[in-house]
Design an enzyme around this catalytic site. Structure first.
Site, PDB file in Angstrom:
ATOM      1  N   SER A  35       0.832  -1.198   0.000  1.00 59.60           N
ATOM      2  CA  SER A  35       0.000   0.000   0.000  1.00 59.60           C
ATOM      3  C   SER A  35       0.868   1.250   0.000  1.00 59.60           C
ATOM      4  CB  SER A  35      -0.902   0.003   1.233  1.00 59.60           C
ATOM      5  OG  SER A  35      -1.529   1.248   1.370  1.00 59.60           O
ATOM      6  N   GLU A  48     -18.606   8.236   6.040  1.00 59.97           N
ATOM      7  CA  GLU A  48     -19.265   8.704   7.247  1.00 59.97           C
ATOM      8  C   GLU A  48     -20.536   7.919   7.577  1.00 59.97           C
ATOM      9  OE1 GLU A  48     -19.659  12.990   6.822  1.00 59.97           O
ATOM     10  OE2 GLU A  48     -17.625  13.110   6.041  1.00 59.97           O
ATOM     11  N   GLY A  49     -21.485   7.964   6.645  1.00 61.51           N
ATOM     12  CA  GLY A  49     -22.859   7.575   6.959  1.00 61.51           C
ATOM     13  C   GLY A  49     -23.102   6.148   7.370  1.00 61.51           C
ATOM     14  N   PHE A 115     -31.170   6.044   4.188  1.00 67.62           N
ATOM     15  CA  PHE A 115     -30.272   6.797   3.312  1.00 67.62           C
ATOM     16  C   PHE A 115     -31.018   7.092   2.016  1.00 67.62           C
ATOM     17  CE2 PHE A 115     -25.512   7.388   3.306  1.00 67.62           C
ATOM     18  CZ  PHE A 115     -25.410   7.604   4.660  1.00 67.62           C
ATOM     19  N   GLN A 229     -19.796   9.836  -9.623  1.00 69.95           N
ATOM     20  CA  GLN A 229     -20.857  10.355  -8.755  1.00 69.95           C
ATOM     21  C   GLN A 229     -20.508  11.706  -8.139  1.00 69.95           C
ATOM     22  OE1 GLN A 229     -22.056   8.427  -4.788  1.00 69.95           O
ATOM     23  NE2 GLN A 229     -23.829   8.150  -6.108  1.00 69.95           N
ATOM     24  N   HIS A 231     -21.706  14.035  -5.234  1.00 69.60           N
ATOM     25  CA  HIS A 231     -22.503  14.012  -4.009  1.00 69.60           C
ATOM     26  C   HIS A 231     -23.098  15.416  -3.837  1.00 69.60           C
ATOM     27  CE1 HIS A 231     -23.606  13.528   0.165  1.00 69.60           C
ATOM     28  NE2 HIS A 231     -23.236  12.267   0.146  1.00 69.60           N
ATOM     29  N   LEU A 241     -16.972  16.274   2.768  1.00 69.28           N
ATOM     30  CA  LEU A 241     -18.321  15.736   2.647  1.00 69.28           C
ATOM     31  C   LEU A 241     -19.160  15.958   3.899  1.00 69.28           C
ATOM     32  CD1 LEU A 241     -20.273  13.836   1.027  1.00 69.28           C
ATOM     33  CD2 LEU A 241     -19.323  11.977   2.374  1.00 69.28           C
ATOM     34  N   GLU A 244     -24.795  12.024   3.853  1.00 67.69           N
ATOM     35  CA  GLU A 244     -26.204  11.865   3.539  1.00 67.69           C
ATOM     36  C   GLU A 244     -27.018  11.558   4.789  1.00 67.69           C
ATOM     37  OE1 GLU A 244     -26.529  10.050  -0.244  1.00 67.69           O
ATOM     38  OE2 GLU A 244     -28.175   8.770   0.401  1.00 67.69           O
ATOM     39  N   ARG A 289     -28.321  10.471  -5.234  1.00 72.03           N
ATOM     40  CA  ARG A 289     -27.320  11.538  -5.288  1.00 72.03           C
ATOM     41  C   ARG A 289     -27.238  12.197  -6.656  1.00 72.03           C
ATOM     42  NH1 ARG A 289     -22.710   8.300  -1.819  1.00 72.03           N
ATOM     43  NH2 ARG A 289     -23.800   8.496   0.182  1.00 72.03           N
ATOM     44  N   HIS A 357     -17.506  12.548  -5.803  1.00 73.51           N
ATOM     45  CA  HIS A 357     -17.439  11.694  -4.629  1.00 73.51           C
ATOM     46  C   HIS A 357     -16.997  10.264  -4.916  1.00 73.51           C
ATOM     47  CE1 HIS A 357     -18.351  10.414  -0.616  1.00 73.51           C
ATOM     48  NE2 HIS A 357     -19.335   9.608  -0.972  1.00 73.51           N
ATOM     49  N   ARG A 392     -24.303   5.127  -7.765  1.00 75.45           N
ATOM     50  CA  ARG A 392     -24.268   4.279  -6.580  1.00 75.45           C
ATOM     51  C   ARG A 392     -25.222   4.792  -5.521  1.00 75.45           C
ATOM     52  NH1 ARG A 392     -21.867   4.589  -1.759  1.00 75.45           N
ATOM     53  NH2 ARG A 392     -20.322   6.183  -2.267  1.00 75.45           N
TER      54      ARG A 392
END
Lengths: 583, 250, 126
Positions: A35, A48-49, A115, A229, A231, A241, A244, A289, A357, A392
């Site tokens: 990585s 987050e959501g 959501f 996407q 957001h 962000l 949502e 979104r 996003h 998405r």
């Protein structure tokens, strides 16, 4: 030569889930996670959501499938969606068993919240730092397995293919500046999306789509890249962000007059914020979104938005939730808004605007996460399996990491067990070539006049203007031309730093090299898709055209302009229908 | 635009520099710029050779910790306007070897993190399969450890801790807080295993409760509290093991 | 790769106020220990007969010794306050499903302290 059974490129949610899957299957298999950042820095951390999974009695398999498929404007492959929805709950429970601190109901069961685009609440959440908890739970759990070896801060530069099989990668140890081959029987790419192609994004600086470029150059097509996407609720300026979940908990979007403008854009009729049925699922603020971001642009054209120092905004108002709920359910929203927008959302509405996003498209894989190159797999945001289609659904991505990360781990383990070891001498010669390429082209690059950040900014500017929320042929063409030009100019970049220890000027240049390839593939996919679907909205081809375009775009690497062709979308139970929200 | 601030940055490129030195950069900034914005501006427009770590810009990935005027901070959450018109001195986190410029070597922490066994350890008889569903955990049980689970491994607490800075053998605030996070989780039974490691002299007993780790923590984890609580638990266990019949074990 | 090992700053505790206050707090224990020793000597002298004890009291009655005791008292108070303030962090008290707020834990320890002090003062003065 460094050798392992399985290599995982990327240490985010998907990569770590894959590593653990292999650790669980067979402690004898040697797994390496390569990585470019320490795994806990991976951008999964910023989600987050929450994560979607059917667990409550009032929900069903069909509901989640249908929400995902209609949310993706019928572009998702339905066999993949079915597999995803079926496996989702067990993955989320598995994570619970590993210690993820999911928020709970008073009876001790896992709590869920609604959501956007969902007809029933099914998002599991750990306050509003779900991605953070998910990533750290996975990372900490991965430390338990002795056969998981980490190459932290190693940057993969090339997929090594010999005899038609993937046999490892070459990677740059950032700390020393050395490029080395790492041989393996199977390789999984889990490097995340390419949000940094755009100037205004929620994505962290590391999300440069490296894995997409790696696979693309190795000969794997990139699928559905035109679907990016936006957001609807990013903080102006930074692009940070606002989840949502703020709307899932009842937040509303209003224009300059305090009017809930979404009702003008076929997203339903608003209920009063004090109505016990507010927020109504799949309606208004809980629409998908893509539609919300498009509504912003249309509202802006109508003159309803609010001017600000970083462009126009609308207001996300959560004041009516009250301080207590905000602190309990979405404390991070309050923290971010206070810190980065300078307003406390308990007392003032949050200025927001659409922000790039998520990368719906990606490395083409089959339902088992395998690519066309035997031994090469991909999972997570970098891959396109595809469950996200043209847009998405919020909270499907974290679950996707888990479900397909695991499948990839199992597939790679299986492949490693049933295939011979790598062809070391052939790999050595590839290693030498790659070492030379990186040394001559980057570390010891002489002359050159093009500024790296200058090129990157130009690319981002053209991506935003040409392949943003709304697109048309003229704009896309301009972007395509620009990208071709930038690729030429890239050959003449200026690298001032010729030292080998932690040289980030070189890594930034390597990232840009890959980004230009991916940007080009994306723009050409967008140019050729002459319809509007989900997040791909063409002002010159406004309707959805299932007759010609119910197909995945496939971009193939040629070294020059990518070649685009198409692959059918897999339909199982849900024939294409109109996408309806709020009516 | 218009306001200009001076950043004095710690520079060290091992192949070139015998010793580190400070280099100054004048940066024009806006009021909403964080220090990381200025550092990015320097890298992009002024000096491409400057190396540092960063990613999320929203205080959650933990990459961009640095010493700002001698105090460990996340540079993505520290605003230039709070320092203007004074200059800002930017150095790598204290207490760690410096790989180059603002990049520290964090191998030591990674080893310690692994040593505290930050994963679920469950008694065999409590283990259940996925089809049996989740382990129940009340909001109150969650509340008991959630604070200690918020650690983003940014290592600011290590730099703030004089014990660690003077002697790297100390296990340190973040690693101990994470051990305590699992110890306090109602689903976990691994306390004894973890306490064996953190109960050593270089563990909790090395802590003299300066308390600065908790003050600099950007996530309000309060590692100092975690360590003191672990001291109490360890002492209780020790006393029990001597005074209670069968060492207090059932 | 040739990492640079930065020496810990010389006299780190002079660099920042919190570190300085920490070192002072550590130093308070010296004063407390000194006072305890002195107390032992004082009690010992009590056992050595009237004359020794009177000499001791006379010695204590000097301005110098009074000043010394005031200094010791200040340090002892500082020591006590810092450790008392720490209590709620160490003792997280739960009553059923409610976490007892920090100020109540603090209130309890300070209350106890004042209570005990009053009892002792009463014993001595009456």
């Amino acid at each position: 030569m460094l050798k392992h059974d399985i290599l995982i490129i990327g240490g985010g949610g998907a990569g770590l889930r894959a590593a653990i899957a292999i650790g669980e299957i067979d402690p004898e298999l040697s797994v390496a996670v390569v990585s470019k950042v320490y795994p806990m820095r991976s951008h999964t951390v910023a989600a987050e959501g929450g994560a979607a999974g059917v667990i409550k009695d009032n929900d069903s398999f069909e509901n989640h499938c249908m929400d995902t498929i209609s949310g993706g404007d019928w572009m998702p492959d339905q066999d993949a969606v079915e597999l995803f929805v079926k496996k989702a709950p067990e993955e989320l429970i598995q994570l619970e068993h590993w210690g993820c601190p999911w928020s709970r109901e008073s009876d001790g069961k896992v709590a869920v919240r609604p959501f956007g685009g969902m007809n029933i609440e099914r998002t599991w959440f750990a306050s509003d730092k779900t991605g953070f908890h998910l990533l750290h739970t996975l990372f900490q759990t991965s430390l338990k397995y002795d056969n998981i070896i980490r190459y932290d801060e190693w940057f993969a530069t090339k997929i090594l293919v010999e005899n038609g099989r993937c046999q490892g990668v070459t990677a740059l140890e950032i700390r020393s500046g050395k490029v080395q081959a790492i041989a393996a029987k199977s390789v999984i790419i889990c490097t995340g999306g390419a949000g940094r192609l755009y100037p205004f994004t929620t994505n962290g600086s590391i999300k440069t789509g490296d894995g997409l470029a790696l696979a693309f150059r190795a000969g794997v097509p990139l699928k559905d890249l035109e679907f990016m996407q936006f957001h609807p609720t990013g903080l102006p300026g930074t692009g940070i962000l606002i989840t949502e979940a703020a709307r899932g908990e009842g937040g509303i979007l209003v224009n300059k007059d305090g009017y809930r403008y979404l009702q003008d854009y076929d997203l339903g009729k608003p209920l009063d914020i004090n109505d016990p049925d507010h927020p109504v699922k799949k309606s208004m603020e809980l629409g998908p979104r893509d539609r919300l971001s498009q509504a912003f642009v249309l509202e802006h054209e109508k003159g309803g938005t609010i001017p600000g120092p970083y462009g126009h905004v609308v207001h996300l108002d959560i004041r009516h939730l009250g301080e207590k709920i905000i602190n309990k359910k979405i404390p991070f929203v309050r923290e971010l808004a206070t810190k980065y927008a300078g307003i406390d959302p308990v007392f003032e509405p949050i200025p927001v605007r659409p922000v790039l996003h998520y990368t719906m498209g990606g490395i083409d894989t089959d339902i088992d996460t395998a690519t066309v190159i035997p031994g090469l797999f991909a999972a997570g945001e970098c891959a396109c399996v595809s469950i996200n289609g043209a847009n998405r659904l919020g909270s499907n991505s974290l679950t996707e990491l888990l479900v397909f990360g695991r499948i990839a781990g199992e597939g790679a383990a299986n492949h490693a067990k049933n295939n011979p070891g790598p062809d070391i001498s052939a790999l050595e010669s590839q290693e030498k070539d790659e070492q030379n390429r990186i040394l001559k082209g980057f570390y010891q690059k002489e002359s050159g006049t093009e500024n790296i950040s200058g090129l990157r900014e130009e690319m981002q500017e053209y991506m935003d203007s040409g392949v943003g929320i709304f697109r048309n042929e003229q704009g896309i063409r301009k972007t395509c031309d620009k990208l071709a030009e930038l690729k030429e100019r890239f050959a003449n970049i200026k690298i001032e730093d010729n030292t080998s220890t932690f040289n980030t000027e070189v890594t930034v240049a390597l990232e840009l090299e890959g980004m230009l390839e991916v940007a080009q593939a994306l723009s050409h996919c967008a140019l050729d898709r002459k319809e509007s679907r989900g997040s791909h909205q063409r002002s010159d081809f406004t309707g959805r055209d299932d007759d010609n375009y119910l197909k995945h775009s496939m971009a193939h690497y040629t070294g020059d302009i990518p070649k685009i062709d198409y692959k059918d979308v897999i339909i199982t139970k849900w024939p294409p229908a109109e996408r309806v929200y709020g009516r | 635009m218009g306001k200009t601030i001076e950043l004095e940055i710690f520079r060290y490129i091992p192949e070139i520099d015998e010793q580190p030195a400070y280099r100054s950069y004048e940066v024009e900034f806006e009021d909403d710029w964080v220090i990381l914005d200025a550092i990015n501006h320097i890298k992009d427009k002024m000096d491409g050779s400057l190396s540092y770590r960063w990613s999320c810009r929203m205080g959650v990935c933990g990459s961009c910790g640095m010493m700002i005027n001698g105090i460990p901070k996340l540079t993505c959450a520290t605003f230039l306007k709070d320092y203007y018109p004074k200059k800002v001195k930017v150095e790598p986190l204290l207490g760690f070897p410096v790989e180059r410029d603002l990049v520290i070597v964090m191998d030591d922490f990674m080893t310690k993190l692994e040593n505290v066994k930050p994963w679920m350890i469950r008694d065999k008889d409590k283990e259940k399969t996925i089809d049996k569903g989740e382990y129940l955990q009340s909001p109150v049980q969650l509340e008991k450890f959630i604070q200690f689970s918020m650690c983003i491994n940014c290592l600011l607490c290590y730099s703030a801790c004089p014990v660690y800075v003077v002697d790297n053998n100390f296990i340190g605030p973040a690693a101990i807080a994470l051990a305590q996070r699992y110890n306090l989780d109602s689903r976990d039974d691994g306390q004894d295993q973890r306490n064996e490691y953190i109960g050593k002299h270089e563990g909790i007993w090395d802590c003299t409760f300066v308390g600065e780790c908790s003050k600099v923590c950007p996530e309000d984890v309060d590692p100092a509290a975690a360590i003191q609580q672990a001291k109490v638990t360890n002492t209780q266990n020790f006393v029990k093991s001597i005074l209670w019949p069968f060492g207090g074990k059932k | 790769m040739k990492p640079y090992y930065r020496p810990p700053p010389h006299m780190f505790w002079l660099h920042r106020k919190p570190y300085f206050m920490f070192i002072i707090r550590e130093m308070t224990s010296l004063f407390i220990a000194g006072f305890c020793l002195f107390l032992l000597v004082f009690i010992y002298s009590l056992g050595q007969g009237r004359e020794t004890f009177d000499n001791m009291v006379a010695f204590l009655d000097s301005t110098f010794m009074i000043i010394v005791h005031w200094i010791v008292l200040v340090f002892a108070l500082y020591h006590t306050f810092t450790w008392f303030n720490l209590t709620p962090k160490v003792m997280v008290v739960w009553i059923g499903e409610k976490k007892v707020p920090e100020f109540m834990v603090l209130g309890a320890v300070y209350g106890g302290w004042i209570g005990v002090s009053i009892v002792i003062a009463w014993l001595i003065l009456y």
